[in-house]
Design an enzyme around this catalytic site. Structure first.
Site, PDB file in Angstrom:
ATOM      1  N   HIS A   1       1.039  -1.046   0.376  1.00  0.00           N
ATOM      2  CA  HIS A   1       0.050  -0.022  -0.052  1.00  0.00           C
ATOM      3  C   HIS A   1       0.854   1.387  -0.022  1.00  0.00           C
ATOM      4  CE1 HIS A   1       1.080   0.273   4.196  1.00  0.00           C
ATOM      5  NE2 HIS A   1       0.346  -0.828   4.285  1.00  0.00           N
TER       6      HIS A   1
ATOM      7  N   ARG B   1      -3.871  -4.989   7.141  1.00  0.00           N
ATOM      8  CA  ARG B   1      -5.017  -5.331   7.982  1.00  0.00           C
ATOM      9  C   ARG B   1      -6.489  -4.435   7.747  1.00  0.00           C
ATOM     10  NH1 ARG B   1      -0.592  -7.502  11.149  1.00  0.00           N
ATOM     11  NH2 ARG B   1      -0.813  -9.777  10.939  1.00  0.00           N
TER      12      ARG B   1
ATOM     13  N   GLN C   1       8.733  -3.021  16.381  1.00  0.00           N
ATOM     14  CA  GLN C   1       9.425  -3.946  15.756  1.00  0.00           C
ATOM     15  C   GLN C   1      10.681  -2.876  15.370  1.00  0.00           C
ATOM     16  OE1 GLN C   1       7.933  -6.423  12.198  1.00  0.00           O
ATOM     17  NE2 GLN C   1       8.362  -4.110  10.994  1.00  0.00           N
TER      18      GLN C   1
ATOM     19  N   HIS D   1       3.909   1.488   2.116  1.00  0.00           N
ATOM     20  CA  HIS D   1       5.095   0.911   1.522  1.00  0.00           C
ATOM     21  C   HIS D   1       5.726   1.510   0.418  1.00  0.00           C
ATOM     22  CE1 HIS D   1       2.627  -3.009   2.870  1.00  0.00           C
ATOM     23  NE2 HIS D   1       3.748  -3.118   3.500  1.00  0.00           N
TER      24      HIS D   1
END
Ligand code: PAF
Length: 288
Positions: free
Chosen positions: A34, A187, A153, A37
């Site tokens: 998307h 998601r 992350q 990115h």
């Protein structure tokens, strides 16, 4: 755009680029590309001579009962979206190459990875650090580009890179949002129309935190209470966690000063979404 499947071919290609004096940036993804990115690819291209995008839905970072089976996979669409961007190589490893039946080696960060996402998703970060290490070994980039939306992350991978002395720099791209503020995420595709409307509560809770801190509030309990109240106005929202943290250690803060990260994970119906915002309080009390 070159497509490479085997890790050994990927490494061979990277080494050939480096031997012609070109630097390499890696943007690791699980596909379902998307605009978030795409912005990471642009950032990578600004800072390296060639950009490699990896696409691999990593089973090791999904827990039991999570959405591994449902995770959106559409390689043709991903390639189409990346086609006009400065991506020189796509690394598309097969699961059997990365996880042969007798695979038994794991990379684990044991401090920052324990709370929040790590508490809700046991083994998630072990899966992430293991796959990222292996992507780094296959691509050997100078630069690893990650998105701020997955803030924990970023922190876990940065600690791993520091601790293992891996020769790669981490660069973090800003979260890309829809016009109403919802952070882009693969998601989001799971949300029904009604849930999509409710999902804006994550951004609105973060905006409320920023507004309160800009107004001088220094008590994290007060700020997180307001955030919670905003989320709880939505009928299908269920808070997993919501916190004010030090953005490096991921420890909760006692008072709001310096740099503070507000972060949250919320289920909207059956979809679990995360988001965060780092607020910097300057010496005169202004916020950035
Ligand atoms: O952020 C992701 O998409 C994944 O966690 C990553 C970094 C590609 C590892 O599988």
């Amino acid at each position: 755009m070159l497509r490479l499947n085997e890790p050994s071919r990927m490494r061979e290609w990277s080494r050939s680029q480096r031997s012609s004096g070109r630097s390499i940036a890696l943007v690791p993804t699980m596909g379902a590309i998307h605009a978030g990115h795409l912005s990471l690819v642009d950032l990578a291209a600004e800072h390296a001579d060639c950009v490699v995008v990896s696409i691999f839905v990593n089973p090791a970072q999904f827990g039991k009962g999570e959405d591994l089976g449902a995770y959106p996979r559409d390689l043709d669409r991903d390639i189409e979206l990346l086609f006009d961007l400065p991506v020189e190589a796509l690394f598309l490893p097969a699961e059997s190459d990365l996880y042969p039946g007798d695979y038994s080696t794991w990379v684990e960060e044991t401090s920052i990875s324990q709370g929040w996402e790590g508490a809700s998703r046991p083994d998630h970060f072990r899966g992430v650090t293991t796959i990222v290490t292996r992507l780094l070994l296959a691509v050997e980039p100078e630069l690893l580009v990650l998105g701020q939306k997955d803030a924990q992350q970023v922190a876990v991978i940065s600690r791993m890179i520091r601790d293992l002395l891996l020769p790669v720099e981490v660069m973090v791209g800003a979260t890309v949002r829809e016009s109403d503020g919802l952070a882009l995420s693969s998601r989001n595709a799971y949300l029904s129309g009604d849930e999509r409307g409710q999902a804006v509560c994550l951004f609105e809770a973060l905006s409320e935190a920023r507004r309160l801190v800009s107004g001088g509030e220094v008590d994290p309990v007060v700020v997180t209470r307001h955030m919670r109240e905003r989320i709880e106005r939505e009928p299908d929202a269920r808070i997993d966690y919501l916190a004010a943290l030090d953005p490096i250690t991921f420890e909760p803060v006692d008072t709001i000063a310096g740099r503070v990260m507000f972060c949250l994970a919320v289920h909207i119906g059956r979809t679990r979404l995360i988001d965060n915002d780092i607020v910097t309080i300057q010496s005169g009390g202004d916020t950035v």
